[in-house]
Design an enzyme around this catalytic site. Structure first.
Site, PDB file in Angstrom:
ATOM      1  CG  HIS A 211      43.301  42.108  37.521  1.00 25.34           C
ATOM      2  ND1 HIS A 211      43.364  40.903  38.167  1.00 25.34           N
ATOM      3  CD2 HIS A 211      44.384  42.793  37.933  1.00 25.34           C
ATOM      4  CE1 HIS A 211      44.435  40.853  38.928  1.00 25.34           C
ATOM      5  NE2 HIS A 211      45.078  41.996  38.806  1.00 25.34           N
ATOM      6  CG  ASP A 213      45.798  44.643  41.400  1.00 32.08           C
ATOM      7  OD1 ASP A 213      46.015  43.459  41.102  1.00 32.08           O
ATOM      8  OD2 ASP A 213      46.191  45.590  40.703  1.00 32.08           O
ATOM      9  CG  ASP A 323      48.641  41.783  37.119  1.00 31.67           C
ATOM     10  OD1 ASP A 323      49.503  41.952  36.236  1.00 31.67           O
ATOM     11  OD2 ASP A 323      48.409  42.634  37.996  1.00 31.67           O
ATOM     12  CG  HIS A 528      48.961  39.467  42.065  1.00 31.56           C
ATOM     13  ND1 HIS A 528      47.722  38.962  41.784  1.00 31.56           N
ATOM     14  CD2 HIS A 528      48.999  40.688  41.491  1.00 31.56           C
ATOM     15  CE1 HIS A 528      47.044  39.834  41.062  1.00 31.56           C
ATOM     16  NE2 HIS A 528      47.797  40.901  40.867  1.00 31.56           N
TER      17      HIS A 528
END
Length: 931
Positions: A211, A213, A323, A528
């Protein structure tokens, strides 16, 4: 260098000597190292590694290509030069190491989420050429798994004792000074690992994961390098481990790597073709699941799925959003409309109050659409392949007996990193070992296919997946949220106007490439940790710059009317453009409006439309200031205990006075002191014939850990309030009967929320706010927060926003709340043209007020076609007629990816196109125009 320069530029620079122990920086700078090495002849036949340790993030370059990411926090500190040094291989070579002066999680001062330390230095602690003893490594891996089994399986389990005694025998067998004893010790471990499970054992589907970001504690530009560092490491692992699979989402990140690292991208494409590197998710980024508009969510899928189709020959079948801070109840329908019937996340495991009751279930949206949903039972997307984690995955699974398969996502994440060889080697020893669940390297498709076969007994969750945490993100970084709403409006308007200009036969060229670029910028900003405001100041600056760029491109520094006139080239022939409710046909012969001061200093405003709705003894438009000190996640959380600190804002700086005395508009204004340092100035505006009262608000906000809300106690009693969401609405309780109820003390809405009883209600409308609540008979709109991490200056600036209160007769549907919220957010556009130049013209009309025509755009692959998107907004089943003055040749229903629907052809009838709606159904119509 303070810039992130490309390799070709870096290698042309002058280099100076450096040594272990040197420090570099400050934060966000980049250091390039030229590493010259020579492998000793005595190391022939040996496995040789280049070891590099620093507290920055590194990338090894060899022969002008990135070959290995080096991140100590991600347990990647070596680059394998050769697995067995052979004669043809070069003994001397030159590597370059690109060192980013930031860690895996940025450079927080004192804690991970603190604002970055601008003066941090990054130390090179190790730079060595080493021989790697793989026999010792494998022996240690065997012992680790056995000892974990002994410790974690429990004294009641005979396998724990078998593992313990085997480990003890290995220690007795192994002479660390004599490598010839190692094979016998390893054979003891292999005997345990080869003892198989029974057929009923739970199967874990292990998938590599990283993951990343797209921005968070680091800026967008650094994410590009994080993707390269992480993905090149995955490629190296795949070369040595052909069984490795790796799920990778976010089309934007693929596009970054495609543009900046074409050599690496070509390798990724090869492994995609082999079925190892697996694009998932189907969206442009892993966006926030609450705040983007319905159309923005459609475009996330449209841009993402089209990218994956163009680049890899297929669209994604699973939505991947592990997430994000909650999930809209409209998402199942949008997934289904984009070719997706499967959903994976895990964030609800973070719930602060209630434990979500399922890990595998069907999720049903507000329209009745259902998707198969899976939460990895280990409650993480960053597993390390340990015994403890696989045991938790089985033990924690809340759907035992219904399904016997679950996901296990392994690899360092958030700041990148991804899987390691050690993680793979741990799981190889747990492939099918008695006492442990089966661990198979798998794919999302294999997982969901297995779950689908077992789905007959699964439960169904209806409505939103509300995260009971991080509800401060509905309010933090108000400027980003305002920019988001404005950019959504601008792109909507430009698409409509451009489509109509082309359809009316002008020479205007539809700006498809420019619109794609601007949509992708907006979609990126909906990531997000950006739109929710949980990012550092550098990211905020980038996001606001992107918003300003979108506004500037289309408005060109001029008024909207000028931009509209320029855009249409004078060919549209309209003096007023409107896509809200029909314009009222009213001749004003006298003042229909009253505004007058009263003896007590108050001012009465009347227009004959708005009725009294505030209970006796109560004050509406009451500002309240709360202490706002979360437990840890400062920008993310607002805790329920903040409600105990309510302080009404009552200090007047400038008393109420009339600013417009009446006619078609009347207004009054005042100023307040807020807290110690902030001020608020507000103009209260009432227009003739308007059913709502507007509050144009400006705030100079200079607070710390405070939360500003505005409250409207209303004369309405209801156990539920209604909140607008994407393409519809839902109800939430106004009471706190259960823990599930009071955990929603702060919720989100889009353009309106409403509290109604039979025959009457009151709505709150807004033009850029999202946080809200309704408790008892009090409607509250959350205006501003003041967190100090990860951005110490969050929201400390000037703010301007508008909200409105709208009493109405009947239900909110009958009272026209939805249409008036659109009117507040989409003001009329005017152009300087006389009535003779611009006769009245209607492009579209819809026969039912329950149906909203949301979007008009050119079709992606057919310049001669127009896509019209509509949705049922009242929650009703009906047939509506869509009429258009465009020269339509044929019409058909299409999905959200603009693919024609089977048996979806529509007849062109005199009344228009007959469209059938069920509650909250979203329909897309493809109109092919005559040329």
């Amino acid at each position: 260098t303070p810039q992130r320069i490309p390799y070709d530029e870096a290698v042309r620079q002058e280099f100076r000597p450096a040594k272990v122990g040197d420090s570099f920086g400050p934060t966000w700078e980049t250091c390039w190292f030229k590493v010259e090495l020579s492998i000793p002849p005595a190391w022939a036949g040996r496995e040789v590694h280049f070891v590099w340790e620093s507290d920055g993030e590194g990338m090894v370059w060899r022969d002008a290509q990135p070959v290995q990411g080096l991140t100590k926090e991600g347990e990647k500190t070596s680059y394998i030069l050769t697995r067995s040094m052979k004669e043809p291989e070069p003994r001397s070579l030159t590597l370059y190491v690109e060192l980013a002066c930031n860690g895996l999680f940025g450079a927080g001062k004192g804690s991970m989420i603190a604002p970055p330390d601008p003066d941090r230095r990054f130390t090179l602690s190790k730079a060595e050429l080493v021989v790697f003893n793989r026999d010792v490594y494998e022996l240690l891996m065997d012992l680790e798994i056995l000892l974990d089994m002994a410790q974690l399986l429990g004294e009641e389990n005979q396998r724990s004792f078998q593992a313990l005694y085997t480990a003890n025998q290995m220690v007795n067998t192994c002479d660390v000074t004599d490598p010839s004893t190692f094979p016998a010790a390893r054979d003891l471990a292999a005997a345990i690992f080869s003892q198989r499970n029974g057929e009923s054992q739970h199967t874990i589907h292990a998938v590599g994961h990283c993951h990343i970001d797209s921005a968070w504690l680091w800026p967008y530009e650094e994410t590009i390098r994080k993707c390269a560092r992480s993905w090149v490491t995955v490629v190296r692992l795949m070369e040595c481990n052909p069984e490795l699979t790796f799920a990778c989402s976010q089309a934007q990140q693929f596009e970054w790597v495609r543009s900046c690292y074409p050599g690496l991208y070509a390798q990724i494409q090869d492994f995609v073709a082999k079925g190892q590197f697996l694009p998932v998710g189907g969206t442009w980024v892993e966006m926030d699941g609450n705040l983007p508009s319905g159309e923005s969510m459609v475009r996330q899928f449209l841009q993402g799925q089209r990218f994956f189709q163009e680049q890899f020959g297929r669209i994604c079948s699973e939505f991947w959003l592990p997430d994000t801070f909650g999930y809209s109840a409209q998402l199942p329908q949008l997934m289904r409309g984009c070719g997706i019937g499967r959903f994976l996340t895990q964030k609800l495991s973070w719930n602060l109050v209630n434990t979500f009751p399922h890990h595998t279930f069907f999720w049903e949206g507000i329209d009745g659409s259902r998707v198969l949903t899976h939460f990895p039972p280990g409650d993480s997307y960053g597993m390390h392949g340990r015994v403890e984690e696989v045991l938790k995955t089985v033990k924690n699974n809340k759907d035992k007996g219904r399904v016997n398969h679950s996901a296990f996502l392994f690899g360092f994440g958030d700041g990148g990193g991804g899987p390691t060889q050690k993680m793979l080697d741990r799981m190889k020893r747990m492939t099918d070992t008695d006492g442990l669940p089966r661990v198979q390297i798998s794919t999302p498709d294999r997982l969901f296919s297995a779950l689908e076969k077992e789905s007959s007994q699964l439960c169904t969750w209806v409505g939103e997946l509300f995260l009971e945490l991080h509800n401060g993100t509905y309010t933090t970084q108000a400027q980003i949220k305002k920019g988001n709403r404005e950019c959504e409006r601008i792109l909507h308007d430009v698409e409509v106007l451009s489509t109509l200009a082309v359809a009316r036969g002008s020479t205007f060229q539809y700006p498809a490439s420019q619109l794609q670029r601007l949509w992708r910028l907006l979609l990126l900003n909906q990531f997000h940790d950006v739109l929710p405001g949980s990012c550092i100041q550098l990211v905020v600056e980038d996001a606001l710059q992107y918003c300003a760029g979108e506004q500037g491109v289309w408005l060109g520094g001029h008024s909207p009317s000028g931009a509209l006139w320029d855009l249409l080239g004078g060919a549209a022939g309209v003096s007023i453009c409107n896509w809200g409710t029909p314009l009222p046909q009213v001749w004003v012969c006298e003042i229909c409006f009253c505004l007058f001061p009263k003896e007590d200093g108050s001012i009465a405003m009347e227009n004959g439309v708005i009725r009294e709705s505030v209970p006796d003894g109560c004050c509406a438009n009451q500002f309240a200031l709360f202490d706002d000190v979360p437990l840890y996640w400062d920008a993310w959380d607002v805790m329920d205990y903040h409600l105990e600190t309510r302080k009404p804002v009552t200090t007047l700086l400038k008393p109420l006075e009339i600013t417009l005395a009446g006619g078609l508009r009347g207004s009054a204004s005042f100023s307040l002191q807020i807290g110690e340092s902030s001020t608020l100035t507000q103009e209260i505006i009432l227009d003739a014939t308007c059913p709502y009262l507007r509050f144009l608000t400006q705030v100079e906000w200079k607070e710390a850990h405070k939360f500003l809300k505005v409250e409207f106690p209303v004369q309405v009693q209801s156990t539920h309030a209604t909140y607008e969401i994407q393409f519809g609405h839902l109800q939430r309780p106004t009471h706190w009967n259960t823990s599930w109820d009071w955990a929603r003390f702060e919720v989100w809405a889009h353009k309106w929320l409403d509290l109604s009883e039979h025959g009457f209600g009151v709505a709150l409308l807004n033009d850029c706010k999202y946080g809200a609540s309704a408790h008892g008979n009090v409607l509250s709109l959350s205006l501003l927060r003041a967190p100090k991490s990860p951005d110490a200056m969050a929201d400390i600036t000037h703010h301007q926003f508008t909200y409105a209160v709208m009493p109405h007769l009947g239900s909110f549907q009958e009272g026209g709340v939805i249409q008036h919220a659109y009117n507040l957010n989409f003001p009329l556009h005017t152009v300087p043209a006389s009535p003779a130049q611009c006769p009245a013209w209607s492009a579209f009309s819809i026969s039912s007020p329950a149906v909203v025509l949301e979007t008009v755009k050119q079709a992606e692959d057919r310049p001669e076609a127009v896509v019209v998107r509509l949705y049922e907004a009242h929650g009703s089943t009906l047939v509506a007629w869509l009429q258009t003055s465009l020269p339509v040749q044929e019409a058909m229903l299409c999905d959200l990816l603009e693919r024609p629907v089977a048996q979806g052809r529509l007849l062109l009838e005199q009344r228009g196109l007959r469209l059938s709606f069920t509650p909250f159904r979203v329909l897309s119509v493809l109109l092919v125009l005559r040329q």
